[in-house]
Design an enzyme around this catalytic site. Sequence first.
Site, PDB file in Angstrom:
ATOM      1  N   ARG A  42      -9.132   0.430   3.490  1.00  0.00           N
ATOM      2  CA  ARG A  42      -8.179   1.358   2.860  1.00  0.00           C
ATOM      3  C   ARG A  42      -6.842   0.684   2.629  1.00  0.00           C
ATOM      4  NH1 ARG A  42      -6.801   6.127   6.091  1.00  0.00           N
ATOM      5  NH2 ARG A  42      -5.184   6.020   4.535  1.00  0.00           N
TER       6      ARG A  42
ATOM      7  N   CYS B 257      -5.337   8.394   8.402  1.00  0.00           N
ATOM      8  CA  CYS B 257      -5.554   7.927   9.767  1.00  0.00           C
ATOM      9  C   CYS B 257      -5.128   8.993  10.759  1.00  0.00           C
ATOM     10  CB  CYS B 257      -4.730   6.670  10.031  1.00  0.00           C
ATOM     11  SG  CYS B 257      -5.300   5.243   9.112  1.00  0.00           S
TER      12      CYS B 257
ATOM     13  N   ILE C 146       7.364   6.984  17.082  1.00  0.00           N
ATOM     14  CA  ILE C 146       7.046   7.689  15.829  1.00  0.00           C
ATOM     15  C   ILE C 146       5.734   8.473  15.990  1.00  0.00           C
ATOM     16  CG2 ILE C 146       6.740   7.453  13.314  1.00  0.00           C
ATOM     17  CD1 ILE C 146       9.440   6.304  14.214  1.00  0.00           C
TER      18      ILE C 146
ATOM     19  N   ARG D 206      -3.864  10.273   3.421  1.00  0.00           N
ATOM     20  CA  ARG D 206      -2.636  10.990   3.711  1.00  0.00           C
ATOM     21  C   ARG D 206      -1.793  11.168   2.440  1.00  0.00           C
ATOM     22  NH1 ARG D 206      -1.035  14.028   7.459  1.00  0.00           N
ATOM     23  NH2 ARG D 206       1.197  14.155   7.592  1.00  0.00           N
TER      24      ARG D 206
ATOM     25  N   ASP E 107       3.609   0.840  12.254  1.00  0.00           N
ATOM     26  CA  ASP E 107       2.380   0.291  11.666  1.00  0.00           C
ATOM     27  C   ASP E 107       2.043  -1.110  12.187  1.00  0.00           C
ATOM     28  OD1 ASP E 107       2.186   2.598  10.197  1.00  0.00           O
ATOM     29  OD2 ASP E 107       3.118   1.747   8.412  1.00  0.00           O
TER      30      ASP E 107
ATOM     31  N   ARG F 256       0.332  15.091  12.591  1.00  0.00           N
ATOM     32  CA  ARG F 256       1.146  14.568  11.477  1.00  0.00           C
ATOM     33  C   ARG F 256       1.553  15.750  10.597  1.00  0.00           C
ATOM     34  NH1 ARG F 256      -1.609   9.246   8.989  1.00  0.00           N
ATOM     35  NH2 ARG F 256       0.503   8.902   8.236  1.00  0.00           N
ATOM     36  N   PRO F 257       2.550  16.512  11.041  1.00  0.00           N
ATOM     37  CA  PRO F 257       2.928  17.708  10.284  1.00  0.00           C
ATOM     38  C   PRO F 257       3.559  17.356   8.935  1.00  0.00           C
ATOM     39  CG  PRO F 257       4.478  17.305  12.081  1.00  0.00           C
ATOM     40  CD  PRO F 257       3.399  16.282  12.219  1.00  0.00           C
ATOM     41  N   ILE F 258       3.580  18.347   8.021  1.00  0.00           N
ATOM     42  CA  ILE F 258       4.279  18.135   6.738  1.00  0.00           C
ATOM     43  C   ILE F 258       5.342  19.227   6.542  1.00  0.00           C
ATOM     44  CG2 ILE F 258       2.472  16.809   5.561  1.00  0.00           C
ATOM     45  CD1 ILE F 258       1.735  19.440   4.072  1.00  0.00           C
ATOM     46  N   ASP F 259       5.840  19.740   7.659  1.00  0.00           N
ATOM     47  CA  ASP F 259       6.835  20.821   7.565  1.00  0.00           C
ATOM     48  C   ASP F 259       8.093  20.401   6.809  1.00  0.00           C
ATOM     49  OD1 ASP F 259       6.948  19.256  10.107  1.00  0.00           O
ATOM     50  OD2 ASP F 259       8.864  20.281  10.311  1.00  0.00           O
ATOM     51  N   GLN F 260       8.487  19.137   6.928  1.00  0.00           N
ATOM     52  CA  GLN F 260       9.716  18.702   6.240  1.00  0.00           C
ATOM     53  C   GLN F 260       9.511  18.598   4.721  1.00  0.00           C
ATOM     54  OE1 GLN F 260      12.702  18.455   8.005  1.00  0.00           O
ATOM     55  NE2 GLN F 260      11.292  19.373   9.488  1.00  0.00           N
TER      56      GLN F 260
ATOM     57  N   LYS G  73       0.832  -1.213   0.000  1.00  0.00           N
ATOM     58  CA  LYS G  73       0.000   0.000   0.000  1.00  0.00           C
ATOM     59  C   LYS G  73       0.860   1.253   0.000  1.00  0.00           C
ATOM     60  CE  LYS G  73      -2.486   2.651   3.507  1.00  0.00           C
ATOM     61  NZ  LYS G  73      -1.374   3.311   4.210  1.00  0.00           N
ATOM     62  N   ASN G  74       1.826   1.311   0.899  1.00  0.00           N
ATOM     63  CA  ASN G  74       2.563   2.566   1.036  1.00  0.00           C
ATOM     64  C   ASN G  74       3.542   2.822  -0.104  1.00  0.00           C
ATOM     65  OD1 ASN G  74       1.055   3.283   3.218  1.00  0.00           O
ATOM     66  ND2 ASN G  74       2.563   2.660   4.754  1.00  0.00           N
TER      67      ASN G  74
HETATM   68  N1  EPU Z   1       7.113  14.275  10.652  1.00  0.00           N
HETATM   69  C1  EPU Z   1       7.359  15.613  10.914  1.00  0.00           C
HETATM   70  N2  EPU Z   1       7.340  16.485   9.870  1.00  0.00           N
HETATM   71  C2  EPU Z   1       7.097  16.108   8.604  1.00  0.00           C
HETATM   72  C3  EPU Z   1       6.834  14.752   8.330  1.00  0.00           C
HETATM   73  C4  EPU Z   1       6.853  13.848   9.394  1.00  0.00           C
HETATM   74  O1  EPU Z   1       7.602  15.992  12.054  1.00  0.00           O
HETATM   75  O2  EPU Z   1       7.101  16.945   7.704  1.00  0.00           O
HETATM   76  C5  EPU Z   1       7.153  13.292  11.756  1.00  0.00           C
HETATM   77  C6  EPU Z   1       5.804  12.612  11.956  1.00  0.00           C
HETATM   78  O3  EPU Z   1       4.972  13.353  12.809  1.00  0.00           O
HETATM   79  C7  EPU Z   1       6.224  11.286  12.558  1.00  0.00           C
HETATM   80  C8  EPU Z   1       7.552  10.981  11.869  1.00  0.00           C
HETATM   81  O4  EPU Z   1       8.011  12.245  11.370  1.00  0.00           O
HETATM   82  O5  EPU Z   1       6.461  11.412  13.921  1.00  0.00           O
HETATM   83  C9  EPU Z   1       7.481  10.007  10.721  1.00  0.00           C
HETATM   84  O6  EPU Z   1       6.492  10.406   9.783  1.00  0.00           O
HETATM   85  P1  EPU Z   1       6.572  10.052   8.242  1.00  0.00           P
HETATM   86  O7  EPU Z   1       6.579  11.304   7.471  1.00  0.00           O
HETATM   87  O8  EPU Z   1       7.681   9.070   8.029  1.00  0.00           O
HETATM   88  O9  EPU Z   1       5.178   9.357   8.025  1.00  0.00           O
HETATM   89  P2  EPU Z   1       4.262   9.448   6.751  1.00  0.00           P
HETATM   90  O10 EPU Z   1       5.091   9.537   5.536  1.00  0.00           O
HETATM   91  O11 EPU Z   1       3.195  10.472   6.942  1.00  0.00           O
HETATM   92  C10 EPU Z   1       4.237   6.899   6.320  1.00  0.00           C
HETATM   93  C11 EPU Z   1       3.188   5.848   6.169  1.00  0.00           C
HETATM   94  C12 EPU Z   1       2.567   5.542   7.526  1.00  0.00           C
HETATM   95  C13 EPU Z   1       3.650   5.115   8.492  1.00  0.00           C
HETATM   96  C14 EPU Z   1       4.750   6.184   8.564  1.00  0.00           C
HETATM   97  C15 EPU Z   1       5.925   5.791   9.415  1.00  0.00           C
HETATM   98  C16 EPU Z   1       2.370   6.312   3.963  1.00  0.00           C
HETATM   99  C17 EPU Z   1       1.267   6.819   3.119  1.00  0.00           C
HETATM  100  N3  EPU Z   1       2.157   6.332   5.259  1.00  0.00           N
HETATM  101  O12 EPU Z   1       3.561   8.047   6.807  1.00  0.00           O
HETATM  102  O13 EPU Z   1       1.692   4.462   7.304  1.00  0.00           O
HETATM  103  O14 EPU Z   1       3.102   4.936   9.757  1.00  0.00           O
HETATM  104  O15 EPU Z   1       5.245   6.461   7.222  1.00  0.00           O
HETATM  105  O16 EPU Z   1       6.515   4.631   8.936  1.00  0.00           O
HETATM  106  O17 EPU Z   1       3.383   5.861   3.471  1.00  0.00           O
HETATM  107  C18 EPU Z   1      -0.155   3.072   7.722  1.00  0.00           C
HETATM  108  O18 EPU Z   1       0.176   2.428   6.711  1.00  0.00           O
HETATM  109  O19 EPU Z   1      -1.026   2.672   8.537  1.00  0.00           O
HETATM  110  C19 EPU Z   1       0.504   4.343   7.984  1.00  0.00           C
HETATM  111  C20 EPU Z   1       0.017   5.241   8.827  1.00  0.00           C
END
Ligand code: EPU
Length: 428
Positions: free
Chosen positions: A396, A116, A326, A92, A304, A121-125, A22-23
């Site tokens: 999903r 979810c 995480i 997401r 996960d 779940r910020p996207i600042d990075q 999925k991811n």
């Molecule tokens: N984070 C920040 N700033 C950012 C992005 C992330 O502070 O700009 C923090 C998050 O808050 C978190 C950590 O960094 O504490 C890791 O977040 P990451 O960005 O790696 O997560 P993601 O890309 O939003 C993906 C998977 C998630 C999985 C996480 C961690 C997808 C679509 N989602 O999310 O999958 O939990 O990586 O491995 O790829 C799931 O499949 O159930 C799921 C939630």
Amino acid sequence: MQKILVEGGNLLKGKVKISGAKNSAVALLPAAILAESSVTIEGLPEISDVETLSDLLEEIGGKVSKSDQTITIDPSAMTSMPLPNGKVKKLRASYYFMGAMLGRFKQAVIGLPGGCYLGPRPIDQHIKGFEALGAKVTNEQGAIYLRADELRGARIYLDVPSVGATINIMLAAVRAKGKTIIENAAKEPEIIDVATLLTSMGAKIKGAGTDVIRIEGVDHLHGCRHTIIPDRIEAGTYTILAASQGEEVVIDNVIPQHLESLLAKLREMGVEIVEGEEQLTVRPGARLNSVDVKTLVYPGFPTDLQQPFTALLTKANGTGVITDTIYQARFKHIDELRRMNAQVKVEGGASIVTGAVKLEGAKVKASDLRAGAALIIAALMADGVTEITGVEHIDRGYERITEKLLALGANIWREEMSEQEVEQFQNS
Ligand code: EPU
């Protein structure tokens, strides 16, 4: 709306085939936007997140054709149509439209993503990366506006090794002028999968899967054919399920190396696991012992899988502590497990599970995808019937989960919810 019902107690036996990841899928589909001709992706999971993303690709002018697990996306007539609302809010991964559309059109308008709820779940990075590449990024009324006259390669250090930010920056950087270096990049297998697709499209990427990724931008990306990797989280879920309630279960179409942290923990608990090239054979030991688990970025224990693992710990002897580093608020499944007689408490980013408890069927609600998986595992072990609502979260990310479990001998079925049940669910 449907609910899933499970009558617990049956021992599971047989073989289950794992679907495409999925991811990975949710990033590979938007990546096709970057090509100038058709991209074919094979081995796609049939899950609702994939449906939503392929609808979004059509909304921006893509021609999408699907048969079985193969999708072909012709992106040649796509435009930089704004996607501020609607389906982007459902998941997401719609944030990958930002990187891909910025790479191709140098502009995009995308609503803030949903998905979810696991705490903030910020996207600042992601945004820091886009800005470093030369984009102007603004947030207007819940949508992100991105615009660049030109994308230029840059050196980007991620404050946290984010999967989403690493992929999103790769998507934009493959079409930037010059070299991009992503430092402290995430190393998850899905990142390698996306880099493999982009490389087949003509991108120049080195180091995916390590914490430094080097990208040399190119002017054109062409169509290609790609086969997606197996879903390590689905595989991990079935492995945990087999350890909980299996007699002997073969998990097929898996890359065992992707699951090393989970397999080590299961072996520590007393579970017998035989690794083949693409298969795992799982037999629960005579006695399961509790362990402590801390989630970490790959190759550490995946966040996960912590929710499904909690369900397993309710059966093990002793007390186990699960710490999620995480997502420190990813514990919404705990209240529901308690309804089933689990002895679990949450304290400061950790759940403490007292094991060797007999679970009992109850009416429970899946608050998110992996919470849903945890409840199904608990229901398979429980006495009596468990009714699980919130099934749309489960659908999903888990392809045909009821069929796969039925084939392993579970007593599981779906029913339509009555109007009254839907109303109760929506108000809960
Ligand atoms: N984070 C920040 N700033 C950012 C992005 C992330 O502070 O700009 C923090 C998050 O808050 C978190 C950590 O960094 O504490 C890791 O977040 P990451 O960005 O790696 O997560 P993601 O890309 O939003 C993906 C998977 C998630 C999985 C996480 C961690 C997808 C679509 N989602 O999310 O999958 O939990 O990586 O491995 O790829 C799931 O499949 O159930 C799921 C939630």
